[in-house]
Motif scaffolding. Structure first.
Motif, mmCIF file in Angstrom:
data_model
loop_
_atom_site.group_PDB
_atom_site.id
_atom_site.type_symbol
_atom_site.label_atom_id
_atom_site.label_comp_id
_atom_site.label_asym_id
_atom_site.label_seq_id
_atom_site.Cartn_x
_atom_site.Cartn_y
_atom_site.Cartn_z
ATOM 1 N N VAL A 27 0.849 -1.193 0.000
ATOM 2 C CA VAL A 27 0.000 0.000 0.000
ATOM 3 C C VAL A 27 0.886 1.245 0.000
ATOM 4 O O VAL A 27 0.603 2.219 -0.704
ATOM 5 C CB VAL A 27 -0.973 -0.014 1.198
ATOM 6 N N ARG A 28 1.984 1.217 0.758
ATOM 7 C CA ARG A 28 2.920 2.346 0.741
ATOM 8 C C ARG A 28 3.524 2.523 -0.649
ATOM 9 O O ARG A 28 3.693 3.645 -1.122
ATOM 10 C CB ARG A 28 4.021 2.151 1.789
ATOM 11 N N ALA A 29 3.842 1.422 -1.289
ATOM 12 C CA ALA A 29 4.387 1.501 -2.651
ATOM 13 C C ALA A 29 3.341 2.075 -3.614
ATOM 14 O O ALA A 29 3.669 2.861 -4.506
ATOM 15 C CB ALA A 29 4.853 0.129 -3.118
ATOM 16 N N LEU A 30 2.087 1.692 -3.416
ATOM 17 C CA LEU A 30 1.024 2.248 -4.255
ATOM 18 C C LEU A 30 0.841 3.748 -3.992
ATOM 19 O O LEU A 30 0.589 4.509 -4.926
ATOM 20 C CB LEU A 30 -0.292 1.508 -4.015
ATOM 21 N N SER B 299 3.438 5.427 -5.955
ATOM 22 C CA SER B 299 3.071 5.432 -7.373
ATOM 23 C C SER B 299 2.005 6.479 -7.664
ATOM 24 O O SER B 299 2.084 7.193 -8.667
ATOM 25 C CB SER B 299 2.548 4.066 -7.798
ATOM 26 N N VAL B 300 1.007 6.555 -6.799
ATOM 27 C CA VAL B 300 -0.065 7.531 -7.001
ATOM 28 C C VAL B 300 0.501 8.947 -6.895
ATOM 29 O O VAL B 300 0.146 9.830 -7.687
ATOM 30 C CB VAL B 300 -1.214 7.301 -6.002
ATOM 31 N N SER B 301 1.414 9.175 -5.957
ATOM 32 C CA SER B 301 2.036 10.501 -5.816
ATOM 33 C C SER B 301 2.836 10.858 -7.063
ATOM 34 O O SER B 301 2.758 11.989 -7.559
ATOM 35 C CB SER B 301 2.946 10.538 -4.595
ATOM 36 N N GLY C 255 1.871 13.881 -9.630
ATOM 37 C CA GLY C 255 2.820 14.929 -9.999
ATOM 38 C C GLY C 255 2.923 15.089 -11.506
ATOM 39 O O GLY C 255 2.912 16.214 -12.023
ATOM 40 N N CYS C 256 3.007 13.976 -12.211
ATOM 41 C CA CYS C 256 3.049 14.023 -13.685
ATOM 42 C C CYS C 256 1.747 14.592 -14.240
ATOM 43 O O CYS C 256 1.754 15.392 -15.183
ATOM 44 C CB CYS C 256 3.297 12.632 -14.246
ATOM 45 N N PHE C 257 0.642 14.184 -13.650
ATOM 46 C CA PHE C 257 -0.661 14.660 -14.103
ATOM 47 C C PHE C 257 -0.775 16.175 -13.935
ATOM 48 O O PHE C 257 -1.256 16.866 -14.835
ATOM 49 C CB PHE C 257 -1.772 13.940 -13.338
ATOM 50 N N VAL C 258 -0.349 16.702 -12.811
ATOM 51 C CA VAL C 258 -0.395 18.145 -12.580
ATOM 52 C C VAL C 258 0.471 18.870 -13.608
ATOM 53 O O VAL C 258 0.067 19.892 -14.180
ATOM 54 C CB VAL C 258 0.041 18.490 -11.134
ATOM 55 N N PHE D 215 -5.055 6.507 -20.409
ATOM 56 C CA PHE D 215 -4.093 5.801 -19.560
ATOM 57 C C PHE D 215 -4.322 6.099 -18.083
ATOM 58 O O PHE D 215 -4.415 5.191 -17.257
ATOM 59 C CB PHE D 215 -2.670 6.183 -19.968
ATOM 60 N N ILE D 216 -4.438 7.363 -17.737
ATOM 61 C CA ILE D 216 -4.566 7.735 -16.331
ATOM 62 C C ILE D 216 -5.911 7.285 -15.759
ATOM 63 O O ILE D 216 -5.962 6.739 -14.654
ATOM 64 C CB ILE D 216 -4.358 9.252 -16.150
#
Length: 193
Positions: A80-83, A86-88, A92-95, A134-135
C-alpha cells in the motif's frame, strides 16, 4: 510530450534551445529512472508477500491488486505504501501535464489564424486523449474497491491502460507524416476500389 507541445506552441522560436539534446536526455532519464524505481519498489514488495491462497492469478497480467488478494498477512501494508508512492508520482506528472495544456490552450485560443488553431489542436488533442485514457483506466484499476472486482472487467481495464496507449502513440505521431498519410490512402484506395 506535454512539455514538447508546450514549447512548440508557446515558445516556438526558442524550441531548439529549450529542447536540445541535453534537455531531452534529462527528461528521458527522469522518466526511465522513476519508472525503474517504481517497478523495483513494487517487485521487491510483492515478492516479499507470503501467499496463502496459492500463486495462481486469474489474469494473464500479474497485477498488484490481484497479488494482494492472494496474500494472507498484514504485510500488504508495504505494498500500500508503494502504491501511495506510485499515485504521488502519477499525480505529480498529471499536474505537470494539466498545467502544460492550460498554457497551450491559452496560447492557441489567442491565435488569430483558424488554420493555426486547427494545426495546434490536431497536434495536442490526440496526445491528451491517450494520456486521459491511460490515467483514468490506471486509476480505476488500482484505486477501485475490491468489492467491485470482476475478472472480465479487470482484464478489459488492464488491456486499456497497458496495451492500448503504447499501440496508439506510434499511430498518432506517425499519422502527421504526409508520406505515411499518402501511403495509407493509396493502400486503402486500392482495397476499396
Amino acid at each position: 510530450m506535454a512539455y514538447d507541445c508546450y514549447v512548440a506552441i508557446c515558445k516556438p522560436l526558442h524550441y531548439g534551445s529549450v529542447l536540445g539534446s541535453r534537455a531531452c536526455a534529462q527528461m528521458a532519464a527522469a522518466a526511465w529512472g522513476s519508472g525503474f524505481l517504481n517497478a523495483v519498489l513494487h517487485t521487491a514488495t510483492t515478492f516479499s508477500l507470503p501467499l496463502c491462497q496459492g500463486n495462481a492469478v486469474d489474469q494473464f497480467f500479474c497485477e498488484i491488486p490481484h497479488i494482494l488478494k492472494l496474500s494472507c498477512s498484514h504485510a500488504y501494508l508495504r505494498e500500500v505504501r508503494a502504491l501511495v508512492f506510485s499515485v504521488s508520482l502519477t499525480f505529480g506528472c498529471f499536474v505537470f501535464i494539466v498545467l502544460s495544456y492550460v498554457e497551450i490552450f491559452r496560447a492557441v485560443l489567442r491565435m488569430p489564424s483558424e488554420q493555426g488553431r486547427h494545426k495546434a489542436f490536431s497536434m495536442c488533442l490526440p496526445h491528451l486523449a491517450v494520456v486521459c485514457l491511460f490515467i483514468s483506466t490506471g486509476m480505476f484499476a488500482y484505486l477501485k474497491p475490491p468489492s467491485i472486482s470482476f475478472p472480465s472487467m479487470d482484464l478489459v481495464v488492464a488491456v486499456l491502460y497497458s496495451v492500448v496507449p503504447p499501440v496508439l502513440n506510434p499511430l498518432i505521431y506517425s499519422m502527421r507524416n504526409q508520406d505515411l498519410k499518402d501511403a495509407v490512402r493509396k493502400i486503402f484506395g486500392n482495397l476499396l476500389f
